[in-house]
Motif scaffolding. Structure first.
Motif, mmCIF file in Angstrom:
data_model
loop_
_atom_site.group_PDB
_atom_site.id
_atom_site.type_symbol
_atom_site.label_atom_id
_atom_site.label_comp_id
_atom_site.label_asym_id
_atom_site.label_seq_id
_atom_site.Cartn_x
_atom_site.Cartn_y
_atom_site.Cartn_z
ATOM 1 N N VAL A 12 69.496 22.174 58.171
ATOM 2 C CA VAL A 12 69.434 23.642 58.149
ATOM 3 C C VAL A 12 68.461 24.008 57.035
ATOM 4 O O VAL A 12 68.692 23.713 55.864
ATOM 5 C CB VAL A 12 70.819 24.282 57.886
ATOM 6 C CG1 VAL A 12 70.686 25.795 57.745
ATOM 7 C CG2 VAL A 12 71.794 23.951 59.016
ATOM 8 N N CYS A 16 68.994 30.655 56.469
ATOM 9 C CA CYS A 16 70.239 30.902 57.215
ATOM 10 C C CYS A 16 70.851 32.214 56.725
ATOM 11 O O CYS A 16 70.872 32.490 55.533
ATOM 12 C CB CYS A 16 71.200 29.731 56.971
ATOM 13 S SG CYS A 16 72.906 30.047 57.487
ATOM 14 N N ILE A 17 71.331 33.016 57.671
ATOM 15 C CA ILE A 17 71.960 34.293 57.302
ATOM 16 C C ILE A 17 73.484 34.221 57.469
ATOM 17 O O ILE A 17 74.174 35.231 57.363
ATOM 18 C CB ILE A 17 71.381 35.467 58.132
ATOM 19 C CG1 ILE A 17 71.494 35.182 59.647
ATOM 20 C CG2 ILE A 17 69.928 35.740 57.738
ATOM 21 C CD1 ILE A 17 71.170 36.370 60.543
ATOM 22 N N GLY A 18 73.989 33.047 57.745
ATOM 23 C CA GLY A 18 75.442 32.862 57.816
ATOM 24 C C GLY A 18 76.093 33.477 59.038
ATOM 25 O O GLY A 18 77.259 33.856 59.002
ATOM 26 N N GLY A 20 77.073 32.052 61.667
ATOM 27 C CA GLY A 20 78.205 31.201 62.024
ATOM 28 C C GLY A 20 78.201 30.615 63.425
ATOM 29 O O GLY A 20 79.129 29.906 63.793
ATOM 30 N N CYS A 22 76.374 28.229 64.772
ATOM 31 C CA CYS A 22 76.323 26.765 64.772
ATOM 32 C C CYS A 22 77.660 26.166 64.329
ATOM 33 O O CYS A 22 78.104 25.156 64.879
ATOM 34 C CB CYS A 22 75.190 26.274 63.869
ATOM 35 S SG CYS A 22 75.329 26.810 62.156
ATOM 36 N N SER A 38 75.312 28.047 56.261
ATOM 37 C CA SER A 38 75.583 26.793 56.943
ATOM 38 C C SER A 38 75.016 25.585 56.190
ATOM 39 O O SER A 38 73.881 25.617 55.723
ATOM 40 C CB SER A 38 74.968 26.858 58.348
ATOM 41 O OG SER A 38 75.140 25.634 59.011
ATOM 42 N N CYS A 60 70.551 30.026 67.220
ATOM 43 C CA CYS A 60 70.445 30.505 65.834
ATOM 44 C C CYS A 60 69.436 31.656 65.772
ATOM 45 O O CYS A 60 68.280 31.496 66.150
ATOM 46 C CB CYS A 60 69.990 29.368 64.916
ATOM 47 S SG CYS A 60 69.670 29.932 63.228
ATOM 48 N N VAL A 62 67.867 33.064 63.397
ATOM 49 C CA VAL A 62 66.723 32.949 62.482
ATOM 50 C C VAL A 62 66.003 31.595 62.609
ATOM 51 O O VAL A 62 65.104 31.276 61.830
ATOM 52 C CB VAL A 62 67.150 33.221 61.012
ATOM 53 C CG1 VAL A 62 67.401 34.700 60.796
ATOM 54 C CG2 VAL A 62 68.395 32.418 60.628
ATOM 55 N N ILE A 65 67.599 25.901 62.198
ATOM 56 C CA ILE A 65 68.158 24.566 62.433
ATOM 57 C C ILE A 65 67.084 23.714 63.099
ATOM 58 O O ILE A 65 66.477 24.130 64.088
ATOM 59 C CB ILE A 65 69.396 24.621 63.352
ATOM 60 C CG1 ILE A 65 70.406 25.664 62.852
ATOM 61 C CG2 ILE A 65 70.056 23.238 63.446
ATOM 62 C CD1 ILE A 65 71.524 25.941 63.854
#
Ligand code: F3S
Length: 73
Positions: A12, A16-18, A20, A22, A38, A60, A62, A65
């Motif tokens: 990752v 990541c903006i969290g 969730g 993934c 993440s 995802c 953004v 991953i």
């Protein structure tokens, strides 16, 4: 005999903006870290799990991953 192998590593990246997604889909590979973002808990993706990991990569929002390929010699 010389042999090389391609090793795949789940990562990752920053950004990541969290959201969730993934973690919800693959709690065995991702979890929320201290900052609510993440983190990868299992970098080696098993063959049978690849489909659902690729699915999370696509979802995802953004696109942080990635599966990195490393050549080992
Ligand atoms: Fe973050 Fe994308 Fe997962 S925003 S929580 S890496 S789906």
């Amino acid at each position: 005999m010389w042999e090389s192998e391609i090793m795949e590593k789940l990562v990752v990246k920053d950004g990541c903006i969290g959201c969730g997604i993934c973690i919800g889909e693959n709690p065995d590979y991702f979890e929320f870290g201290d900052e609510g973002l993440s983190v990868v808990v299992k970098p080696e993706v098993a063959k049978e799990d690849k489909g659902r990991i690729l699915d999370s990569i696509e979802k995802c929002p953004v696109e942080v991953i990635v599966i990195e390929e490393e050549k080992t010699e």
